[in-house]
Design a protein around this motif. Structure first.
Motif, PDB file in Angstrom:
ATOM      1  N   VAL A   1      37.637 -17.189  -6.335  1.00  0.00           N
ATOM      2  CA  VAL A   1      36.918 -18.018  -5.370  1.00  0.00           C
ATOM      3  C   VAL A   1      36.644 -19.376  -5.994  1.00  0.00           C
ATOM      4  N   HIS A   2      36.914 -20.419  -5.255  1.00  0.00           N
ATOM      5  CA  HIS A   2      36.688 -21.771  -5.757  1.00  0.00           C
ATOM      6  C   HIS A   2      35.196 -21.989  -6.011  1.00  0.00           C
ATOM      7  N   ALA A   3      34.877 -22.816  -7.005  1.00  0.00           N
ATOM      8  CA  ALA A   3      33.467 -23.035  -7.377  1.00  0.00           C
ATOM      9  C   ALA A   3      32.604 -23.460  -6.195  1.00  0.00           C
ATOM     10  N   ASP A   4      33.185 -24.271  -5.275  1.00  0.00           N
ATOM     11  CA  ASP A   4      32.425 -24.730  -4.115  1.00  0.00           C
ATOM     12  C   ASP A   4      32.051 -23.581  -3.187  1.00  0.00           C
ATOM     13  N   GLU A   5      32.819 -22.486  -3.279  1.00  0.00           N
ATOM     14  CA  GLU A   5      32.613 -21.381  -2.349  1.00  0.00           C
ATOM     15  C   GLU A   5      31.731 -20.292  -2.949  1.00  0.00           C
ATOM     16  N   MET A   6      31.103 -20.608  -4.052  1.00  0.00           N
ATOM     17  CA  MET A   6      30.242 -19.675  -4.753  1.00  0.00           C
ATOM     18  C   MET A   6      28.829 -20.258  -4.726  1.00  0.00           C
ATOM     19  N   GLN A   7      27.839 -19.450  -4.387  1.00  0.00           N
ATOM     20  CA  GLN A   7      26.466 -19.968  -4.355  1.00  0.00           C
ATOM     21  C   GLN A   7      25.550 -19.053  -5.135  1.00  0.00           C
ATOM     22  N   ILE A   8      24.677 -19.637  -5.893  1.00  0.00           N
ATOM     23  CA  ILE A   8      23.716 -18.823  -6.632  1.00  0.00           C
ATOM     24  C   ILE A   8      22.308 -19.246  -6.234  1.00  0.00           C
ATOM     25  N   SER A   9      21.509 -18.284  -5.850  1.00  0.00           N
ATOM     26  CA  SER A   9      20.099 -18.528  -5.531  1.00  0.00           C
ATOM     27  C   SER A   9      19.287 -17.543  -6.370  1.00  0.00           C
ATOM     28  N   GLY A  10      18.013 -17.810  -6.479  1.00  0.00           N
ATOM     29  CA  GLY A  10      17.215 -16.876  -7.259  1.00  0.00           C
ATOM     30  C   GLY A  10      15.744 -16.974  -6.951  1.00  0.00           C
ATOM     31  N   PHE A  11      15.022 -16.042  -7.498  1.00  0.00           N
ATOM     32  CA  PHE A  11      13.574 -16.039  -7.336  1.00  0.00           C
ATOM     33  C   PHE A  11      12.948 -15.399  -8.561  1.00  0.00           C
ATOM     34  N   ALA A  12      11.696 -15.750  -8.805  1.00  0.00           N
ATOM     35  CA  ALA A  12      11.001 -15.162  -9.950  1.00  0.00           C
ATOM     36  C   ALA A  12       9.503 -15.124  -9.688  1.00  0.00           C
ATOM     37  N   SER A  13       8.870 -14.121 -10.221  1.00  0.00           N
ATOM     38  CA  SER A  13       7.414 -14.015 -10.173  1.00  0.00           C
ATOM     39  C   SER A  13       6.930 -13.619 -11.550  1.00  0.00           C
ATOM     40  N   LEU A  14       6.067 -14.449 -12.100  1.00  0.00           N
ATOM     41  CA  LEU A  14       5.441 -14.113 -13.376  1.00  0.00           C
ATOM     42  C   LEU A  14       3.991 -13.807 -13.056  1.00  0.00           C
ATOM     43  N   ALA A  15       3.615 -12.545 -13.221  1.00  0.00           N
ATOM     44  CA  ALA A  15       2.272 -12.142 -12.798  1.00  0.00           C
ATOM     45  C   ALA A  15       1.531 -11.424 -13.923  1.00  0.00           C
ATOM     46  N   ALA A  16       0.208 -11.572 -13.877  1.00  0.00           N
ATOM     47  CA  ALA A  16      -0.627 -10.871 -14.856  1.00  0.00           C
ATOM     48  C   ALA A  16      -1.864 -10.361 -14.133  1.00  0.00           C
ATOM     49  N   GLY A  17      -2.348  -9.218 -14.553  1.00  0.00           N
ATOM     50  CA  GLY A  17      -3.524  -8.668 -13.889  1.00  0.00           C
ATOM     51  C   GLY A  17      -4.260  -7.682 -14.762  1.00  0.00           C
ATOM     52  N   LYS A  18      -5.477  -7.371 -14.318  1.00  0.00           N
ATOM     53  CA  LYS A  18      -6.336  -6.494 -15.109  1.00  0.00           C
ATOM     54  C   LYS A  18      -7.306  -5.793 -14.160  1.00  0.00           C
ATOM     55  N   VAL A  19      -7.443  -4.493 -14.314  1.00  0.00           N
ATOM     56  CA  VAL A  19      -8.420  -3.761 -13.514  1.00  0.00           C
ATOM     57  C   VAL A  19      -9.799  -4.075 -14.085  1.00  0.00           C
ATOM     58  N   VAL A  20     -10.674  -4.616 -13.240  1.00  0.00           N
ATOM     59  CA  VAL A  20     -11.997  -5.006 -13.738  1.00  0.00           C
ATOM     60  C   VAL A  20     -13.047  -3.935 -13.430  1.00  0.00           C
ATOM     61  N   SER A  21     -12.657  -2.998 -12.575  1.00  0.00           N
ATOM     62  CA  SER A  21     -13.558  -1.894 -12.275  1.00  0.00           C
ATOM     63  C   SER A  21     -12.700  -0.706 -11.834  1.00  0.00           C
ATOM     64  N   GLY A  22     -12.925   0.460 -12.405  1.00  0.00           N
ATOM     65  CA  GLY A  22     -12.082   1.615 -12.108  1.00  0.00           C
ATOM     66  C   GLY A  22     -11.067   1.819 -13.215  1.00  0.00           C
ATOM     67  N   ASP A  23     -10.172   2.797 -12.999  1.00  0.00           N
ATOM     68  CA  ASP A  23      -9.214   3.137 -14.052  1.00  0.00           C
ATOM     69  C   ASP A  23      -7.853   2.477 -13.864  1.00  0.00           C
ATOM     70  N   ARG A  24      -7.255   2.700 -12.672  1.00  0.00           N
ATOM     71  CA  ARG A  24      -5.894   2.211 -12.457  1.00  0.00           C
ATOM     72  C   ARG A  24      -5.764   1.652 -11.045  1.00  0.00           C
ATOM     73  N   TYR A  25      -4.790   0.780 -10.883  1.00  0.00           N
ATOM     74  CA  TYR A  25      -4.519   0.196  -9.569  1.00  0.00           C
ATOM     75  C   TYR A  25      -3.010   0.243  -9.357  1.00  0.00           C
ATOM     76  N   LEU A  26      -2.570   0.897  -8.281  1.00  0.00           N
ATOM     77  CA  LEU A  26      -1.133   0.977  -7.998  1.00  0.00           C
ATOM     78  C   LEU A  26      -0.728  -0.248  -7.180  1.00  0.00           C
ATOM     79  N   ALA A  27      -0.106  -1.191  -7.862  1.00  0.00           N
ATOM     80  CA  ALA A  27       0.250  -2.460  -7.226  1.00  0.00           C
ATOM     81  C   ALA A  27       1.594  -2.370  -6.511  1.00  0.00           C
ATOM     82  N   ASP A  28       2.517  -1.651  -7.096  1.00  0.00           N
ATOM     83  CA  ASP A  28       3.866  -1.572  -6.546  1.00  0.00           C
ATOM     84  C   ASP A  28       4.225  -0.103  -6.355  1.00  0.00           C
TER      85      ASP A  28
END
Lengths: 354, 153
Positions: free
Chosen positions: A22-49
């Motif tokens: 495939v010619h370079a013009d016919e190739m597309q690259i997209s992306g995404f990123a999430s850099l996340a940090a967290g902490k349970v401030v009350s309780g034991d665990r939190y199921l985020a995902d």
């Protein structure tokens, strides 16, 4: 996960092969990123995902919500393209997951046929689950997005007509997914659980205008489950139905989603709901959300019930980048099926698309 | 104390009237000027319906008969871009961006090129004969190497 491990080299090979043709013009690259940090401030665990069983605990953690994905689109000819999306999730020890790998055939400007591996479009945000930049929260409301099967291999037909001033989308799909050592179920059962969703047939109908959109979703299929080496469910009929409406006024947005999951043979009926309100002030978007999951108590003493209230702020400080902070309070009322107990979580994230 | 009250009143008047006046002038500007779909003068692009222009700019493929290859967003004039959003796409900037990102990651749609310098846009259209963009009619008619395909508003 095994699917990716066994096929990762094959995918790279296929991608390289296509790139060569495939010619370079016919190739597309997209992306995404999430850099996340967290902490349970009350309780034991939190199921985020739920799908990847990403838990926060009392220690500061970067894993549960951090992810990075790359999407490559190779246009083989004007009608045909090959799309691959590889995602690395912190919740999965940064192993690569193959979320999308499908061929897209444009039958005419309004109809496309897709064959391969795609996201299972059960929920409103299913397709963008990992692309946190597209929504205000750090993560989608956890109680609503509790699916253990997130992808399928099959065929999908998408029809996008215009109805007056409205954009419509009708998506019919069919396929199956075999999940070996399913992340969520293996974490909850604390042993290996293999799950298959098969003979799936689903339809999604969307109608949207700039300030309003509404989406209906319906899926039925069969389920097989093995806990350890014991088959506990086989050819069990299941169905999923949902409706979501979103209102986007000048600065105010109101998002709602209601879903119902049924597995009558196992006497399992689960309702989920979410309501979120946000108000944009220049680059800042404060938001409030409440989500809940409630299972109808049954003979097997199933009583899963939890709800989360969240308050957060999104700051679009650069084009295509957003900084977010969020405080979540989960209340777990399940006596027999308790997920992680009551907890409060403080988290921050930096989300981007490129 | 009186000064503070005056300043507060003054601020209130500004905060109410400035957006109203600005909205009025924007609407008046939109009514007065015509926007057109443009392409290179060497292009084979055919006139299409406004609905098809809208579809192309939200990432749907163009019909074969239109000969359109790709749309290009003209971001060199913010006022024209806003009018195009309102009159042709019928959506806000935020709604448009949201729609484009979703299409890229959900259906593998191609990214729509956006150029924020007029010279670059004109050069790009000249180099890519079947790509299309939008601009004010009075500007398009003065630029060599591009032609008006049709009126949009």
């Amino acid at each position: 996960m095994n699917f990716v491990n066994n096929n990762f080299i094959f995918i790279i090979f296929i991608t390289s092969f296509i790139c060569n043709y495939v010619h370079a013009d016919e190739m597309q690259i997209s992306g995404f990123a999430s850099l996340a940090a967290g902490k349970v401030v009350s309780g034991d665990r939190y199921l985020a995902d739920y799908p990847k069983a990403g838990f926060y605990d009392a220690d500061l953690s970067f894993s549960p919500d951090t992810s990075v994905g790359i999407q490559t689109v190779a246009n083989l000819n004007p009608q045909t393209s090959f799309i691959i999306q590889l995602v690395s999730h912190g919740a999965n020890n940064y192993e690569m997951d193959l979320d999308w790998a499908y061929v897209n055939f444009i039958l005419n400007p309004e109809v496309t046929l897709q064959a391969g591996r795609k996201r299972l479009p059960l929920y409103y945000y299913s397709d963008y689950f990992d692309i946190a930049y597209t929504y205000n929260w750090i993560r989608l409301p956890s109680d609503n997005y509790t699916w253990q099967i997130t992808n399928y291999n099959g065929v999908s037909l998408v029809y996008e007509p215009n109805i007056g001033e409205w954009d419509a989308l009708i998506n019919v799909y069919t396929g199956r997914e075999d999940s070996q050592e399913n992340d969520l179920l293996s974490a909850l059962f604390t042993t290996r659980v293999d799950e298959t969703w098969k003979n799936m047939l689903g339809v999604v109908f969307e109608l949207s205008k700039d300030w309003f959109d509404i989406r209906f979703t319906l899926m039925q299929g069969q389920l097989d489950r093995a806990i350890g080496d014991v088959i506990v469910e086989e050819n069990i009929k299941q169905q999923f139905a949902g409706i979501s409406t979103n209102l986007f006024f000048e600065n105010l947005s109101l998002l709602t989603e209601i879903n119902r999951y049924e597995r009558p043979t196992s006497d399992i009926y689960v309702d989920t709901a979410m309501l979120s309100i946000a108000y944009q002030i220049d680059q800042f978007t404060p938001h409030l959300t409440h989500s809940r999951l409630e299972q109808e108590p049954n003979a097997a003493r199933g009583d899963e019930e939890h709800s989360t209230s969240s308050i957060g702020l999104r700051w679009d400080f650069i084009s295509n980048m957003a900084l977010k902070i969020q405080y979540d309070r989960v209340r777990d009322k399940g006596q027999v099926i308790s997920i992680a107990g009551d907890a409060n979580l403080l988290s921050v994230s930096l989300d981007m698309v490129f | 104390m009186r000064d503070i009250i005056y300043v507060s009143k003054y601020k209130k008047i500004i905060s109410i009237w400035v957006p109203i006046i600005s909205l009025f002038f924007n609407s008046a500007f939109a009514m007065k000027v015509s926007g057109v779909l443009v392409a290179s003068e060497d292009s084979q692009v055919q006139k299409v319906s406004i609905i098809e222009v809208r579809k192309i700019f939200i990432g749907l493929p163009a019909s074969e008969s239109s000969k359109i290859h790709q749309p290009v967003i003209n971001n060199s004039d913010k006022q024209v871009y806003q009018i195009f959003l309102r009159k042709v796409l019928r959506m806000t900037d935020k709604g448009y961006k949201r729609k484009l990102i979703k299409r890229i990651f959900r259906q593998g749609s191609e990214k729509i090129k956006s150029l924020n310098k007029k010279d670059k846009l004109v050069q790009y259209l000249r180099d890519n004969p079947n790509d299309v963009s939008f601009m004010l009619k009075e500007n398009a008619e003065k630029i060599k190497g591009i032609k008006v395909i049709q009126q949009l508003w």
